[in-house]
Design an enzyme around this catalytic site. Structure first.
Site, short mmCIF file in Angstrom:
data_model
loop_
_atom_site.label_atom_id
_atom_site.label_comp_id
_atom_site.label_asym_id
_atom_site.label_seq_id
_atom_site.Cartn_x
_atom_site.Cartn_y
_atom_site.Cartn_z
N ASP A 86 -7.61 -19.30 20.47
CA ASP A 86 -8.43 -20.34 21.12
C ASP A 86 -9.16 -21.15 20.04
O ASP A 86 -9.11 -20.81 18.86
CB ASP A 86 -9.42 -19.68 22.11
CG ASP A 86 -10.39 -18.72 21.42
OD1 ASP A 86 -10.48 -17.55 21.84
OD2 ASP A 86 -11.06 -19.14 20.44
N CYS A 119 15.71 -32.99 19.07
CA CYS A 119 16.98 -32.23 19.04
C CYS A 119 17.33 -31.63 20.39
O CYS A 119 18.34 -30.96 20.52
CB CYS A 119 16.88 -31.11 17.99
SG CYS A 119 15.91 -29.70 18.56
N ASN A 173 -7.63 -14.95 16.93
CA ASN A 173 -7.64 -15.63 18.22
C ASN A 173 -6.87 -16.94 18.17
O ASN A 173 -6.82 -17.61 17.14
CB ASN A 173 -9.09 -15.86 18.68
CG ASN A 173 -9.84 -14.54 18.84
OD1 ASN A 173 -9.21 -13.50 19.03
ND2 ASN A 173 -11.15 -14.57 18.73
N HIS A 180 -2.80 -15.99 13.93
CA HIS A 180 -1.77 -15.91 14.98
C HIS A 180 -1.54 -17.25 15.66
O HIS A 180 -1.07 -17.29 16.80
CB HIS A 180 -2.17 -14.83 16.00
CG HIS A 180 -2.23 -13.48 15.37
ND1 HIS A 180 -3.02 -12.46 15.88
CD2 HIS A 180 -1.62 -12.97 14.27
CE1 HIS A 180 -2.88 -11.38 15.11
NE2 HIS A 180 -2.05 -11.67 14.12
N GLY A 232 -15.14 -7.82 17.27
CA GLY A 232 -14.36 -7.97 18.50
C GLY A 232 -12.88 -7.78 18.34
O GLY A 232 -12.10 -8.49 18.97
N TYR A 234 1.15 -19.51 29.01
CA TYR A 234 0.40 -20.18 27.92
C TYR A 234 -0.38 -21.38 28.45
O TYR A 234 -1.51 -21.62 28.06
CB TYR A 234 1.33 -20.52 26.76
CG TYR A 234 1.59 -19.32 25.89
CD1 TYR A 234 2.69 -18.49 26.10
CD2 TYR A 234 0.66 -18.93 24.93
CE1 TYR A 234 2.88 -17.35 25.34
CE2 TYR A 234 0.84 -17.79 24.17
CZ TYR A 234 1.96 -16.99 24.38
OH TYR A 234 2.13 -15.84 23.65
N CYS A 241 12.57 -30.90 23.27
CA CYS A 241 12.28 -31.64 22.04
C CYS A 241 12.97 -33.00 22.10
O CYS A 241 14.17 -33.09 22.41
CB CYS A 241 12.82 -30.81 20.86
SG CYS A 241 12.74 -31.64 19.28
N CYS A 247 8.91 -27.29 18.40
CA CYS A 247 10.25 -27.09 18.95
C CYS A 247 10.80 -25.75 18.47
O CYS A 247 10.74 -25.44 17.27
CB CYS A 247 11.17 -28.22 18.47
SG CYS A 247 12.90 -27.92 18.87
#
Ligand code: BV8
Ligand code: ZN
Length: 247
Positions: free
Chosen positions: A102, A154, A100, A117, A191, A66, A151, A125
């Protein structure tokens, strides 16, 4: 040259909803899900990595993936198709619903109604859902594995703010998207291969509500038989042509 039936729909449309997928970012240099990933990332199938199981099993690999994608997006620029949608929205009410993760639509000046998404630039967290106070710093070269931060509230692992396969979509954005495709008088599907549910069901909802649907995609997709019109073009080529029709 815009096919005449599509040109007629575009010039008459007063409320447009655009559903975009990874192909919308392709001409900005962001690989689609079905393109072979570049470099040593070609070894990994996004469908395997974009899951809670992958993150539980190998958090450092998924976290690095990511970070690498976030770095790629930060180095990318919106293209003429993104800018065309941004300009179109000044002339007519236009809603963008994107699969997307982005921020290329936003960087072209668009407001995005729904990120179905989630977003690469958001983090939370995995345990308490809290959002970390600061974003991870991005090394120039992201190694294959990077340990996600913990985090501060926690001690749970920080995870990307995206929707993984097997996870529910955020309710409000999806409800807004359903409303936007049934309220519109034109739905453009740009797309997307139409393979991922429930997002891929949105053009079918539009069709069922009697809303004209137009697909902009260089190839046939799982949606091609269900949309009213297909225009074999790309996002950066086709969308500016549609904007030109509005004078
Ligand atoms: C859920 C974020 C339930 C992460 C993503 C079996 C049957 C049916 C469904 C399922 C099944 N098994 C599992 C499911 C459900 C699953 C699903 O749909 N699987 C499919 C693959 C079979 N869906 C889910 O899991 C969803 N959640 O169902 O939850 C639930 C309910 C309640 C409670 C708990 C659980 C969650 C799905 C979201 C997954 N996350 N992204 C990340 O990015 O890392 S999906 C990810 O893949 C993208 O966001 C995007 O949505 C999708 C890729 O699709 P596209 O955008 O279409 O991109 P793709 O590469 O496929 O195609 C590109 C297209 O562009 C092509 O058509 C190409 O021709 C075109 N193109 C190329 N260049 C250009 C171009 N077009 C224009 N111009 C160009 N230049
Ligand atoms: Zn926490």
């Amino acid at each position: 040259m815009v096919p005449s039936a599509i040109a007629d729909l575009v010039t008459a449309a007063r409320r447009i909803t655009v559903l975009t997928g990874a192909g919308m970012s392709a001409e900005s240099g962001v690989p689609t899900f079905r393109d072979a990933q570049t470099g040593w990332w070609a070894r990994y199938d996004p469908m395997q990595l974009a899951t809670p199981e992958a993150f539980d099993e190998d958090p450092d690999l998924v976290w690095a993936w990511y970070l690498r994608r976030l770095q790629l997006v930060r180095g990318a620029q919106p293209h003429s198709g993104h800018h065309a949608l941004s300009s179109w929205a000044v002339l007519r009410p236009l809603s963008i619903v994107t699969q997307n993760v982005d921020d290329l639509h936003e960087r072209a000046g668009s407001t995005v109604l729904a990120h179905l998404h989630g977003s690469l630039a958001e983090f939370r967290c995995a345990s308490c859902g809290g959002t970390p106070q600061r974003l991870p710093e991005l090394p120039d070269e992201v190694p294959e594995r990077v340990a996600p931060p913990f985090c501060t509230d926690c001690g749970g692992r920080i995870r990307p703010g995206v929707v993984w396969f097997g996870e529910a979509l955020p309710q409000q954005p999806f409800a807004d998207a359903e409303q936007a495709v049934t309220d519109a008088d034109l739905v453009l599907v740009v797309g997307t291969s139409g393979l991922v549910q429930p997002a891929a069901g949105l053009p079918l909802r539009a069709r069922a509500a009697g809303v004209p649907t137009v697909e902009l995609n260089p190839t046939d997709t799982a949606l091609s038989d269900y949309v009213q019109h297909r225009w074999r073009t790309t996002a950066a080529e086709g969308l500016p042509r549609l904007l030109e029709l509005l004078g």
